[in-house]
Design a protein around this motif. Structure first.
Motif, PDB file in Angstrom:
ATOM      1  N   ALA A   1       0.794  -1.129  -0.416  1.00  0.00           N
ATOM      2  CA  ALA A   1       0.021  -0.372  -0.259  1.00  0.00           C
ATOM      3  C   ALA A   1       0.725   1.155  -0.139  1.00  0.00           C
ATOM      4  CB  ALA A   1      -0.879   0.378   1.335  1.00  0.00           C
ATOM      5  N   LYS A   2       0.433   2.223  -0.951  1.00  0.00           N
ATOM      6  CA  LYS A   2       1.058   3.253  -0.759  1.00  0.00           C
ATOM      7  C   LYS A   2       1.038   4.820  -0.053  1.00  0.00           C
ATOM      8  CE  LYS A   2       3.968   1.486  -4.374  1.00  0.00           C
ATOM      9  NZ  LYS A   2       5.388   1.394  -4.378  1.00  0.00           N
ATOM     10  N   SER A   3      -0.518   4.569   0.308  1.00  0.00           N
ATOM     11  CA  SER A   3      -0.974   5.675   1.788  1.00  0.00           C
ATOM     12  C   SER A   3      -2.578   4.301   2.369  1.00  0.00           C
ATOM     13  CB  SER A   3      -1.647   6.538   0.757  1.00  0.00           C
ATOM     14  OG  SER A   3      -2.801   6.198  -0.563  1.00  0.00           O
ATOM     15  N   HIS A   4      -2.894   5.085   3.229  1.00  0.00           N
ATOM     16  CA  HIS A   4      -3.631   3.902   4.361  1.00  0.00           C
ATOM     17  C   HIS A   4      -4.905   4.373   3.357  1.00  0.00           C
ATOM     18  CE1 HIS A   4      -6.143   3.021   7.400  1.00  0.00           C
ATOM     19  NE2 HIS A   4      -6.570   3.980   7.492  1.00  0.00           N
ATOM     20  N   GLU A   5      -5.294   4.727   2.189  1.00  0.00           N
ATOM     21  CA  GLU A   5      -6.163   5.024   1.244  1.00  0.00           C
ATOM     22  C   GLU A   5      -6.642   3.181   0.335  1.00  0.00           C
ATOM     23  OE1 GLU A   5      -4.935   7.627   1.863  1.00  0.00           O
ATOM     24  OE2 GLU A   5      -6.507   9.003   2.894  1.00  0.00           O
ATOM     25  N   ASP A   6      -5.022   3.020   0.257  1.00  0.00           N
ATOM     26  CA  ASP A   6      -4.911   1.957  -0.373  1.00  0.00           C
ATOM     27  C   ASP A   6      -5.640   0.511   0.055  1.00  0.00           C
ATOM     28  OD1 ASP A   6      -3.993   3.554  -2.686  1.00  0.00           O
ATOM     29  OD2 ASP A   6      -1.781   2.798  -2.502  1.00  0.00           O
ATOM     30  N   THR A   7      -5.416   0.462   1.090  1.00  0.00           N
ATOM     31  CA  THR A   7      -5.782  -0.273   2.256  1.00  0.00           C
ATOM     32  C   THR A   7      -7.602  -0.888   2.132  1.00  0.00           C
ATOM     33  OG1 THR A   7      -6.151   0.617   3.853  1.00  0.00           O
ATOM     34  CG2 THR A   7      -4.214  -0.086   4.038  1.00  0.00           C
ATOM     35  N   SER A   8      -7.702   0.502   1.965  1.00  0.00           N
ATOM     36  CA  SER A   8      -9.099   0.412   1.795  1.00  0.00           C
ATOM     37  C   SER A   8      -9.528  -0.393   0.156  1.00  0.00           C
ATOM     38  CB  SER A   8     -10.016   1.741   1.556  1.00  0.00           C
ATOM     39  OG  SER A   8      -9.961   2.048   2.666  1.00  0.00           O
ATOM     40  N   THR A   9      -9.247   0.302  -1.199  1.00  0.00           N
ATOM     41  CA  THR A   9      -8.942  -0.334  -1.988  1.00  0.00           C
ATOM     42  C   THR A   9      -8.950  -1.856  -2.336  1.00  0.00           C
ATOM     43  OG1 THR A   9      -8.044   2.110  -2.711  1.00  0.00           O
ATOM     44  CG2 THR A   9      -8.065  -0.214  -4.610  1.00  0.00           C
ATOM     45  N   TYR A  10      -7.778  -2.473  -1.707  1.00  0.00           N
ATOM     46  CA  TYR A  10      -7.453  -4.097  -1.445  1.00  0.00           C
ATOM     47  C   TYR A  10      -8.630  -4.435  -0.674  1.00  0.00           C
ATOM     48  CZ  TYR A  10      -2.848  -3.093  -2.996  1.00  0.00           C
ATOM     49  OH  TYR A  10      -1.488  -2.750  -3.476  1.00  0.00           O
ATOM     50  N   ASN A  11      -9.397  -3.585   0.166  1.00  0.00           N
ATOM     51  CA  ASN A  11     -10.301  -4.873   1.278  1.00  0.00           C
ATOM     52  C   ASN A  11     -10.990  -5.002   0.270  1.00  0.00           C
ATOM     53  OD1 ASN A  11     -11.423  -5.167   3.478  1.00  0.00           O
ATOM     54  ND2 ASN A  11     -12.598  -4.237   3.272  1.00  0.00           N
ATOM     55  N   ASN A  12     -11.367  -3.732  -1.110  1.00  0.00           N
ATOM     56  CA  ASN A  12     -12.858  -3.405  -1.617  1.00  0.00           C
ATOM     57  C   ASN A  12     -12.941  -4.484  -2.824  1.00  0.00           C
ATOM     58  OD1 ASN A  12     -14.250  -1.490   0.268  1.00  0.00           O
ATOM     59  ND2 ASN A  12     -13.082  -0.230  -0.993  1.00  0.00           N
TER      60      ASN A  12
END
Length: 245
Positions: free
Chosen positions: A159-170
Motif C-alpha cells: 500500500a502506498k497510502s492508508h487509502e490503498d488498504t481500503s481499495t484492496y479490502n473492497n
C-alpha cells in the motif's frame, strides 16, 4: 524467538485498545447485525443441508470475522507504521530477520482475529445456544487467521497510502465475505461465480470449519488452506526483505 519483540510491541498496543468499548463494539457489530438479521430474522424457517440456517450461518460468521480482523488490523497498522509513524523502519534497521518480523506481525494479527472470533462464538452461544468445538473448526480457524494476517502484511507492504488498504479490502476481502459460503452454500451460486470463488481461501475455510468427519472434500480444503498459508507467508517475508524506503 527474535520475532517476540515485534509481537510484544503489537500486543502492548492491543492491550491499550482492548478495554475500549469502541474496539469491542467494532469487532462485534457487523457479525451481530448479520446474525440477527439473516439468522434470527430471515433465516428462522430455512434449512440448509438438513440443518437450521442459524447453525449454518454461525460458523461462517466466525470465519468471516477471523478473516476481517486478522487482515484489517495488520494491513492498517503496517501501512500507518510505514508511512506516518515511521516505526516499521526501526524493525528493518534492527538485527531482526525479515522472517522474524513477519512472524511477529502475523502472530499479532492471529491474536486479534482469534479474539474477535471468540467474541462471535460467545455471542452466538448466548443468542442461539450453539457452541462449536470440533477439531476441524479449530484447525480452520487458526489457519484462516494465519493466512489472512499474512495477507495483511502483504497489503501493508504494498500500500502506498492508508487509502490503498481500503481499495484492496473492497476488491478482495469484501467479495470473499459475501460470496465464499458465509451466507449461502457455494453450490447455489451461478456457475461462473462458483468457479471463481472455489479457488479463494475463505471458501475452503467455510467448508472445513463446518466439517464433522474427515473426507475427500475436507482434505482438499485443508490442502488449499495450507498452500495459501505458505504462499502468503513466503511472499510477505520476501516483501519485507526487499523493503528499501
Amino acid at each position: 524467538m527474535s520475532w517476540y519483540p515485534v509481537f510484544l510491541r503489537e500486543m502492548l498496543l492491543f492491550r491499550r485498545k482492548l478495554f475500549r468499548v469502541g474496539y469491542l463494539f467494532s469487532a462485534m457489530v457487523v457479525p451481530m447485525i448479520y446474525l440477527v438479521t439473516f439468522g434470527l430474522g430471515l433465516g428462522r424457517n430455512i434449512d440448509v443441508g438438513g440443518m437450521s440456517y442459524v447453525a449454518y450461518l454461525l460458523p461462517g460468521l466466525v470465519a468471516m470475522s477471523s478473516m476481517n480482523n486478522s487482515y484489517s488490523w495488520v494491513s492498517s497498522a503496517l501501512t500507518l507504521n510505514r508511512h506516518y509513524f515511521k516505526t516499521f523502519q526501526v524493525f528493518v534497521l534492527a538485527p531482526v530477520s525479515p522472517s522474524a518480523i513477519m512472524l511477529g506481525e502475523v502472530f499479532a494479527g492471529m491474536v486479534k482475529g482469534l479474539f474477535a472470533s471468540l467474541l462471535i462464538i460467545c455471542t452466538g452461544f448466548l443468542f442461539t445456544g450453539m457452541f462449536v468445538t470440533t477439531l476441524f473448526f479449530l484447525v480452520a480457524l487458526f489457519l484462516n487467521c494465519f493466512l489472512f494476517a499474512s495477507l495483511g502484511v502483504i497489503t501493508g507492504m504494498l500500500a502506498k497510502s492508508h487509502e490503498d488498504t481500503s481499495t484492496y479490502n473492497n476488491f478482495f476481502i469484501l467479495p470473499m465475505a459475501f460470496f465464499c459460503g458465509t451466507f449461502i452454500p457455494v453450490d447455489r451460486l451461478p456457475a461462473i461465480l462458483k468457479a471463481i470463488v472455489s479457488i479463494l481461501p475463505l471458501t475452503h475455510t467455510n467448508i472445513l470449519i463446518r466439517k464433522e468427519l474427515f473426507d475427500g472434500e475436507c482434505l482438499l480444503s485443508l490442502t488449499v488452506l495450507l498452500f495459501y498459508t505458505v504462499l502468503f507467508f513466503i511472499l510477505g517475508t520476501w516483501l519485507i526483505n526487499r523493503y528499501s524506503e
